[in-house]
Design a protein around this motif. Structure first.
Motif, mmCIF file in Angstrom:
data_model
loop_
_atom_site.group_PDB
_atom_site.id
_atom_site.type_symbol
_atom_site.label_atom_id
_atom_site.label_comp_id
_atom_site.label_asym_id
_atom_site.label_seq_id
_atom_site.Cartn_x
_atom_site.Cartn_y
_atom_site.Cartn_z
ATOM 1 N N LYS A 111 0.836 -1.205 0.000
ATOM 2 C CA LYS A 111 0.000 0.000 0.000
ATOM 3 C C LYS A 111 0.869 1.253 0.000
ATOM 4 O O LYS A 111 0.545 2.252 -0.656
ATOM 5 N N CYS A 114 1.985 1.627 -3.563
ATOM 6 C CA CYS A 114 0.909 2.200 -4.380
ATOM 7 C C CYS A 114 0.805 3.718 -4.163
ATOM 8 O O CYS A 114 0.581 4.485 -5.113
ATOM 9 N N CYS A 147 -8.032 -4.454 0.128
ATOM 10 C CA CYS A 147 -7.516 -3.348 -0.694
ATOM 11 C C CYS A 147 -8.620 -2.763 -1.565
ATOM 12 O O CYS A 147 -8.753 -1.546 -1.703
ATOM 13 N N ARG A 151 -10.299 1.227 -1.527
ATOM 14 C CA ARG A 151 -9.725 1.995 -2.627
ATOM 15 C C ARG A 151 -10.273 3.408 -2.736
ATOM 16 O O ARG A 151 -9.655 4.275 -3.365
ATOM 17 N N THR A 156 -4.687 2.318 -3.412
ATOM 18 C CA THR A 156 -4.245 0.925 -3.462
ATOM 19 C C THR A 156 -4.054 0.557 -4.936
ATOM 20 O O THR A 156 -3.811 1.424 -5.766
#
Length: 529
Positions: A111, A114, A147, A151, A156
């Motif tokens: 994460k 991301c 995830c 979002r 994510t």
């Protein structure tokens, strides 16, 4: 190559809208090919990470710690650049020096990745079947689901794509049988993947056009494309394999650079015959599934040999498995064998087993080779291995042509079945020794004689009005001296066919045995030499 740009655009639309989804298709259906193409298609806009679970050892799935280490190692190998902090943490997972090697810790790092990444990240995992029966994979799915649900609040993965043969929920069901019917399965967030990955006739024409630009064979593009589609129903591997057989093996056998005589109907049918006779991973997988799932084998057998219709039931696990493995397709709420190649291959497999288990085969006709000095090299004497195909053609023609006349459901859909017909009629030595089949790679029709009487002439309904019946009739007249026959008086279509081939009504009539319907006699009048 088939142009798949429209399919890639459809998939990108799903990714652009942050969909998580599964691409589950049968073996060698083009999943990996399209995922490779997708990776390249997305690279300018997204950071695409493509993993293949087949490259990870089975030991990687034995425990959470092993999986985290192996997964981290894959990421480090595949991604060109991480920030220093992310790379350091993944390295610690990979060499197991991290204080905690857990999925929760791994996803916390991903994460962060991301969040830091300049481009949104698309995660593609191929061959997820490798993880079947491993609890750690179910826990991994649960983390991916978390995830997805987060979002909207945190950054994510843009999209997650899982690819394999099995539906992920089927994998989960095998791991935790007691939870099969729970609604909150880890992958219930997956969007429906409705992209058609099969090849249409138009797709195949486009592929052949590219080939034709390089080789100038003069082929009839539409004819060859339709033939390939007729036998494969667009199954990508089968289409590609038939083309490869024509381009390589048949071309090599001719010893000529000229391919004009290869990319023809005859060449295509030769490739079909080669394909049906070879062993390859797709056929091996298909047959293995029959023995892994006995209930599936029984259903397929009844459908092939007894003509048993199968209504589509989305809740039937046997039908679900058959579709998932590529055996069956759904048309008009009924299921049928996915393509003609599979149908023939399965017939041969089932018949082979049946022959092995029944020793009362007519040995007098086994192994006989008929040297055809005939009107058509496509016509030969029948052999015992042809019996299932002959019986199939007979059964379906009988139902199509005679049920509307006799309206006897008990006979047409009860007594009249392929296997009993083989045992009780066609296996008789006097019968099979007087049957001739039209075989140009596929048995398309047959004729049965009794001295000079033409007793039966049937053509598979898929191949009628293509000259097969006419060639069988001419063979019967010229090579077997057929000069008379009997036809149902109400079967006017058949009578007109016989008349076109020089037969005339004699005026003789008799009842069809056990019925009130008349048979009429037709005789052939030979022209003077």
């Amino acid at each position: 190559m088939v142009d798949i740009s429209s399919r890639l655009e459809e998939i990108k639309d799903m990714i652009d809208t942050e969909k998580y989804f599964t691409v589950n298709r049968a073996r060698q259906y083009g999943k990996t090919t399209i995922l490779f193409a997708l990776t390249d298609y997305l690279k300018d806009e997204y950071e695409v990470v493509y993993l293949d679970f087949q490259t990870m050892s089975s030991l990687a799935f034995e425990s959470e710690q092993s999986f985290v280490a192996a997964f981290s190692e894959e990421l480090l190998d595949l991604v060109d650049e991480f920030s220093e902090g992310i790379e350091e943490k993944l390295s610690a997972f990979a060499d197991r020096s991290a204080q905690i090697n857990s999925l929760q810790a791994l996803f916390k790092v991903m994460k962060s990745w991301c969040k830091e990444s300049e481009k949104r990240i698309v995660l593609i995992i191929d061959e997820v079947d490798t993880a079947a029966n491993n609890q750690v994979f179910v826990d991994f799915l649960a983390q991916l689901r978390a995830c997805y649900l987060k979002r909207r609040r945190i950054r994510t993965f843009q999209s997650v794509i899982l690819a394999g043969v099995y539906d992920v929920r089927s994998i989960r069901g095998k791991i935790r049988p007691e939870e099969i019917y729970k609604e909150n399965s880890p992958w219930n967030v997956a969007a429906d993947f409705l992209v058609d990955m099969s090849f249409s006739s138009k797709d195949i024409v486009g592929m052949l056009e590219q080939y034709e630009m390089d080789h100038h064979t003069g082929m009839d593009l539409a004819e060859i494309a339709n033939l390939l589609y007729d036998y494969t129903s667009g199954y990508p591997y089968l289409v590609s394999r038939l083309c490869k057989l024509m381009d390589e093996r048949i071309a090599r056998a001719t010893g000529s650079e000229d391919r004009s005589n290869i990319w023809t109907k005859a060449g295509c049918l030769s490739a079909v015959k080669m394909l049906l006779e070879e062993n390859n991973p797709l056929f091996d997988s298909l047959i293995n599934k029959l023995y892994q799932f006995p209930e599936l084998k029984a259903v397929i057998s009844r459908h092939l040999f007894q003509g048993q219709s199968i209504a589509y039931d989305a809740d039937d696990p046997i039908v679900r498995n058959a579709r998932m493995f590529g055996f069956l397709e759904v048309h008009n709420s009924m299921v049928q064998i996915a393509n003609r190649i599979f149908e023939i291959r399965l017939y041969n497999r089932f018949l082979s087993n049946y022959e092995e288990q029944n020793s009362d085969i007519n040995k007098g006709s086994e192994g006989k080779k008929s040297v055809i000095r005939s009107y058509s090299m496509s016509i030969r004497k029948a052999r015992t291995e042809d019996l299932s195909r002959i019986a199939e053609i007979f059964v379906f023609n009988n139902r199509m042509n005679f049920f509307p006349i006799f309206k006897d459901e008990g006979f047409s859909f009860g007594e009249l079945q392929v296997v009993p017909l083989i045992d009780n009629y066609f296996r008789n030595g006097e019968i099979i020794n007087n049957i001739y089949v039209f075989d140009d790679g596929i048995i398309r029709g047959f004729i049965q004689m009794n001295e000079t009487e033409i007793c039966k002439l049937y053509v598979d309904t898929f191949f009628q009005s293509k000259g097969v019946g006419g060639r069988l009739m001419e063979y019967a007249i010229k090579e077997l001296h057929g000069d008379h026959l009997w036809a149902l008086e109400k079967n006017t279509r058949a009578i007109m066919f016989y008349q076109r081939h020089g037969f005339s009504l004699t005026g003789e009539r008799k009842y069809e045995e056990g019925t009130t319907e008349y048979l009429v006699e037709l005789a052939h009048h030979r022209k003077n030499d």
